[in-house]
Write a protein that holds these residues in place. Sequence first.
Motif, PDB file in Angstrom:
ATOM      1  N   GLU A  41     -23.873  20.106   8.495  1.00  5.89           N
ATOM      2  CA  GLU A  41     -24.861  19.268   7.794  1.00  5.89           C
ATOM      3  C   GLU A  41     -25.233  19.896   6.451  1.00  5.89           C
ATOM      4  OE1 GLU A  41     -26.235  16.254   8.442  1.00  5.89           O
ATOM      5  OE2 GLU A  41     -24.907  16.063  10.161  1.00  5.89           O
ATOM      6  N   LYS A  42     -25.455  21.202   6.453  1.00  7.07           N
ATOM      7  CA  LYS A  42     -25.791  21.885   5.197  1.00  7.07           C
ATOM      8  C   LYS A  42     -24.638  21.787   4.210  1.00  7.07           C
ATOM      9  CE  LYS A  42     -28.033  25.897   5.347  1.00  7.07           C
ATOM     10  NZ  LYS A  42     -28.444  27.245   5.782  1.00  7.07           N
ATOM     11  N   SER A  45     -24.490  18.293   2.812  1.00 11.65           N
ATOM     12  CA  SER A  45     -25.619  18.074   1.905  1.00 11.65           C
ATOM     13  C   SER A  45     -25.408  18.782   0.578  1.00 11.65           C
ATOM     14  CB  SER A  45     -26.917  18.577   2.547  1.00 11.65           C
ATOM     15  OG  SER A  45     -27.180  17.895   3.741  1.00 11.65           O
ATOM     16  N   SER A 100     -34.265  14.190  -1.353  1.00 12.49           N
ATOM     17  CA  SER A 100     -35.316  13.893  -0.373  1.00 12.49           C
ATOM     18  C   SER A 100     -34.735  13.633   1.018  1.00 12.49           C
ATOM     19  CB  SER A 100     -36.167  12.706  -0.833  1.00 12.49           C
ATOM     20  OG  SER A 100     -35.437  11.508  -0.761  1.00 12.49           O
ATOM     21  N   LYS A 101     -33.504  13.122   1.085  1.00 11.75           N
ATOM     22  CA  LYS A 101     -32.866  12.866   2.383  1.00 11.75           C
ATOM     23  C   LYS A 101     -32.470  14.149   3.091  1.00 11.75           C
ATOM     24  CE  LYS A 101     -29.324  10.374   1.521  1.00 11.75           C
ATOM     25  NZ  LYS A 101     -28.141   9.523   1.487  1.00 11.75           N
ATOM     26  N   VAL A 102     -32.106  15.170   2.338  1.00 12.43           N
ATOM     27  CA  VAL A 102     -31.520  16.364   2.960  1.00 12.43           C
ATOM     28  C   VAL A 102     -32.385  17.617   2.833  1.00 12.43           C
ATOM     29  CG1 VAL A 102     -29.171  15.500   2.650  1.00 12.43           C
ATOM     30  CG2 VAL A 102     -30.173  16.967   0.908  1.00 12.43           C
ATOM     31  N   SER A 103     -33.535  17.501   2.229  1.00  8.98           N
ATOM     32  CA  SER A 103     -34.333  18.706   1.945  1.00  8.98           C
ATOM     33  C   SER A 103     -34.804  19.428   3.205  1.00  8.98           C
ATOM     34  CB  SER A 103     -35.528  18.364   1.061  1.00  8.98           C
ATOM     35  OG  SER A 103     -36.383  17.455   1.702  1.00  8.98           O
ATOM     36  N   PHE A 104     -34.898  18.735   4.329  1.00  9.77           N
ATOM     37  CA  PHE A 104     -35.381  19.368   5.560  1.00  9.77           C
ATOM     38  C   PHE A 104     -34.417  20.425   6.100  1.00  9.77           C
ATOM     39  CE2 PHE A 104     -32.615  16.120   7.139  1.00  9.77           C
ATOM     40  CZ  PHE A 104     -32.083  16.629   8.300  1.00  9.77           C
ATOM     41  N   ILE A 105     -33.161  20.342   5.733  1.00  6.99           N
ATOM     42  CA  ILE A 105     -32.165  21.254   6.295  1.00  6.99           C
ATOM     43  C   ILE A 105     -31.838  22.411   5.344  1.00  6.99           C
ATOM     44  CG2 ILE A 105     -30.037  20.169   5.483  1.00  6.99           C
ATOM     45  CD1 ILE A 105     -29.105  20.370   8.439  1.00  6.99           C
ATOM     46  N   GLU A 108     -35.893  27.010   1.872  1.00  5.92           N
ATOM     47  CA  GLU A 108     -36.967  26.748   0.918  1.00  5.92           C
ATOM     48  C   GLU A 108     -36.653  27.216  -0.499  1.00  5.92           C
ATOM     49  OE1 GLU A 108     -41.758  27.558   0.447  1.00  5.92           O
ATOM     50  OE2 GLU A 108     -40.780  28.007   2.341  1.00  5.92           O
ATOM     51  N   CYS A 111     -34.197  24.812  -1.966  1.00  8.57           N
ATOM     52  CA  CYS A 111     -34.851  23.514  -2.105  1.00  8.57           C
ATOM     53  C   CYS A 111     -35.771  23.514  -3.331  1.00  8.57           C
ATOM     54  CB  CYS A 111     -35.635  23.209  -0.840  1.00  8.57           C
ATOM     55  SG  CYS A 111     -35.983  21.471  -0.620  1.00  8.57           S
TER      56      CYS A 111
END
Length: 172
Positions: A41-42, A45, A100-105, A108, A111
């Motif tokens: 996923e990372k 992204s 914004s779609k992938v920032s959770f993964i 910091e 990001c």
Amino acid sequence: MTTSDTLSAGALIISLFALVFSFFTYVKDRKRSNQDQIFQEKLTSYKELLHLARTTYLKFFDIIDYIQYFNGDQNQWEKKYNKISGSYYGLAFEFKYTLSKVSFIIPENICNELFELEFALTHFVTSGYYQDSELSMKAYDSLDKRINSIEHLIKSDLNVNKLNLSLTKRIN
């Protein structure tokens, strides 16, 4: 305790060890599977974000061309700028949406750098309004440095150099 009781106790102990070993193997494999999925996923992204950043950066050179080769007064420039700027804002907002779609993964520190890049992309388009070619060239060069810096952070996060080294060893 008879021989059959001893054999039964031994079989029970061996069965318990096999059960415990199987459970720990299951937990370890599940953890590895989750890690592999997060890595994929990372990677996806990062690829998408870097692709968007690079293509947006390359298309932004058109703004510099417009600024450098525009012949006309301020009023004509405002009309021209209003006509062309929408598509470039669109590119910056597409980057923002993807981030914004992938920032959770994403970690910091990376990001934060990507959010700063997103702001810089939008700011670059906005600064084109002032029709200052020297300022625009400096901002354009700054975008390139920022994207290269983020690419370096991403490679560190994914341990690309280690992966390439182990891949080379495996192939040879």
